[in-house]
Design an enzyme around this catalytic site. Structure first.
Site, PDB file in Angstrom:
ATOM      1  N   SER A   1       0.853  -1.190   0.000  1.00 37.83           N
ATOM      2  CA  SER A   1       0.000   0.000   0.000  1.00 37.83           C
ATOM      3  C   SER A   1       0.884   1.233   0.000  1.00 37.83           C
ATOM      4  O   SER A   1       2.072   1.167   0.313  1.00 37.83           O
ATOM      5  CB  SER A   1      -0.928   0.006   1.219  1.00 37.83           C
ATOM      6  OG  SER A   1      -0.202   0.252   2.399  1.00 37.83           O
ATOM      7  N   CYS A   2       0.280   2.357  -0.365  1.00 39.33           N
ATOM      8  CA  CYS A   2       0.978   3.645  -0.329  1.00 39.33           C
ATOM      9  C   CYS A   2      -0.072   4.718  -0.080  1.00 39.33           C
ATOM     10  O   CYS A   2      -1.039   4.462   0.632  1.00 39.33           O
ATOM     11  CB  CYS A   2       1.769   3.877  -1.619  1.00 39.33           C
ATOM     12  SG  CYS A   2       0.770   3.929  -3.113  1.00 39.33           S
ATOM     13  N   LEU A   3       0.083   5.876  -0.667  1.00 42.81           N
ATOM     14  CA  LEU A   3      -0.899   6.936  -0.461  1.00 42.81           C
ATOM     15  C   LEU A   3      -2.132   6.722  -1.338  1.00 42.81           C
ATOM     16  O   LEU A   3      -3.253   6.776  -0.865  1.00 42.81           O
ATOM     17  CB  LEU A   3      -0.280   8.311  -0.741  1.00 42.81           C
ATOM     18  CG  LEU A   3      -1.182   9.506  -0.465  1.00 42.81           C
ATOM     19  CD1 LEU A   3      -1.519   9.597   1.019  1.00 42.81           C
ATOM     20  CD2 LEU A   3      -0.526  10.788  -0.940  1.00 42.81           C
TER      21      LEU A   3
END
Length: 158
Positions: free
Chosen positions: A114-116
């Site tokens: 995951s990231c932003l």
């Protein structure tokens, strides 16, 4: 004779272009497998919630450490910034444990990146798949979507 010469040249140009196009298609055909299968490796918010509750995955947040400190993170996620993912997944297990305070995942373990908002996590997924982590997925909604679900459901304080 001139007509024959012009027709022959035009024929070579057209056929040459077609051959080049076919060569181009054949050269990307080998790469299509990873691209096409990655489409099916997205997880939704609900799927991620269920996977986290089952404790059957390692969630790796690939944002920079300062972003996590500033914005927060999905509970249970491990921070491995995108620039370190390839190296981290190839580390000796003891080095991984020392640096990330987690057991290094094996190639058969289920990973979710995951990231932003899904761009960096997709790159991390591609890296993991290229290293043989075939059970890897990514959460395209990222922290933005997670926070919108998690914090919009709770009533605001007075």
């Amino acid at each position: 004779m001139l007509q024959k010469l012009l027709f022959g040249s035009a024929r070579r140009v057209v056929l040459g272009s077609a051959e080049a196009a076919l060569w181009g298609l054949n050269s990307i055909k080998g790469n299509c497998h990873n691209f096409c299968t990655a489409v099916f490796k997205d997880v939704t918010y609900k799927e991620l919630k269920n996977l986290l509750n089952s404790k059957k995955i390692m969630l790796i947040d690939v944002r920079e450490t300062w972003e996590i400190l500033e914005c927060g993170k999905i509970p249970g996620s491990v921070n491995i910034p995108l620039g370190e993912v390839g190296e981290a997944l190839q580390m000796h297990p003891e080095d991984f444990k020392e640096k990330y305070n987690e057991v290094k995942p094996s190639k058969s373990d289920s990973l979710v990146f995951s990231c932003l908002a899904g761009v960096r996590s997709k790159k991390a997924l591609d890296t993991a798949v290229s290293l043989g982590f075939n059970s890897a997925k990514h959460y395209a909604g990222g922290w933005k979507e997670w926070a919108s679900y998690e914090y919009s459901e709770k009533p605001q304080g007075n």
